[in-house]
Design an enzyme around this catalytic site. Sequence first.
Site, short mmCIF file in Angstrom:
data_model
loop_
_atom_site.label_atom_id
_atom_site.label_comp_id
_atom_site.label_asym_id
_atom_site.label_seq_id
_atom_site.Cartn_x
_atom_site.Cartn_y
_atom_site.Cartn_z
N ASP A 204 1.00 -1.15 -0.09
CA ASP A 204 0.15 0.01 0.02
C ASP A 204 0.89 1.36 0.06
OD1 ASP A 204 0.88 -0.27 2.66
OD2 ASP A 204 -0.88 -0.84 3.69
N ASN B 104 -7.49 -2.42 14.09
CA ASN B 104 -9.00 -2.93 13.80
C ASN B 104 -8.95 -3.98 12.66
OD1 ASN B 104 -7.89 -1.78 11.27
ND2 ASN B 104 -9.38 -0.10 11.39
N HIS C 89 -7.35 -4.41 10.03
CA HIS C 89 -6.98 -4.31 8.69
C HIS C 89 -5.74 -4.91 8.06
CE1 HIS C 89 -4.77 -0.11 9.44
NE2 HIS C 89 -3.84 -1.40 9.18
N GLU D 21 -9.47 -1.72 5.05
CA GLU D 21 -10.25 -1.45 6.50
C GLU D 21 -11.42 -2.38 6.84
OE1 GLU D 21 -8.44 0.20 8.60
OE2 GLU D 21 -8.05 2.27 7.83
C1 GLP Z 1 -0.23 0.08 8.55
C2 GLP Z 1 -0.10 -0.35 7.26
C3 GLP Z 1 -0.40 -2.09 7.18
C4 GLP Z 1 0.51 -2.43 8.63
C5 GLP Z 1 -0.37 -1.93 9.84
C6 GLP Z 1 0.22 -2.27 11.11
O1 GLP Z 1 -1.71 0.98 8.59
N1 GLP Z 1 -0.98 -0.06 6.26
O2 GLP Z 1 0.18 -2.65 6.02
O3 GLP Z 1 0.61 -3.83 8.59
O4 GLP Z 1 -0.77 -0.60 9.44
O5 GLP Z 1 1.07 -1.44 11.55
P1 GLP Z 1 2.18 -1.40 12.57
O6 GLP Z 1 2.92 -2.48 12.52
O7 GLP Z 1 2.91 -0.31 12.78
O8 GLP Z 1 1.25 -1.65 13.69
#
Ligand code: GLP
Length: 242
Positions: free
Chosen positions: A67, A136, A138, A143
């Site tokens: 992403d 959440n 995702h 989402e």
């Molecule tokens: C972000 C990214 C995801 C990631 C997730 C967890 O928003 N878009 O690809 O896996 O949230 O992030 P973190 O490892 O900082 O908790």
Amino acid sequence: MKSLCFPTAAEVAERAASIIVERIRAKPDIVLGLATGVTMEPVYEALLEAYRGGAISFADVTSFNLDEYTGLPASYPSSYRATMQRLLFDHVDIDPARTHLPDGDADDLDKAATLYERQIIAAGGIDLQLLGIGQNGHIGFNEPHSEFSTRTRTVALHSTTMQANAAFFPNRDVPRNAITMGIATILDAREIIILATGAVKRAAVTAALYEPVDESCPASALRSHPNTLWLLDAEARPLALA
Ligand code: GLP
């Protein structure tokens, strides 16, 4: 689906990196699906160590990130492109032309999304997808209530996601939209490893693993995938697995 639990987040990252190293050694022209997020930072550190020690080369590797935020130039420090350059790409022998992220700064985002799907197919599909999970539930930026049939597209970020990522932006000014691989795109990967560390992830992991498969928890879609491994630390581990 399989899951492995480790006492610490560092051990989760080490295991993820060692799986990636094994797969690169077995197939030097592997197509990797990569992820950003704090959880992934020690994974990239361990991969850099393996690279510097001569265990792996990225010379024939192709990568597709999950992403990217929209409306940020790739050079913006908090863009996922800049993050990947800083954490991995700038330090290894990967061919820059084979590192892909969705173009969140394109004039025509729909066109950029369609192109991304085509590029993944043209590369032969993703061999190994690395995934994190949002608080959440995702995956990527899919989402809650994203349909499981979704492909790469532009999405609006939830307020919880914006809050979780605010610290990475000046004045906590997080973009409101992103372009992300869809859930169906992710499920096409031949192998998936998903990492969750920290107590803030426990509810999402519990929902993904034990509550009914439902679009309210995008990560629950992974239950239909034939080759997914969850790597969890003690804090993220659902109580049912304790
Ligand atoms: C972000 C990214 C995801 C990631 C997730 C967890 O928003 N878009 O690809 O896996 O949230 O992030 P973190 O490892 O900082 O908790």
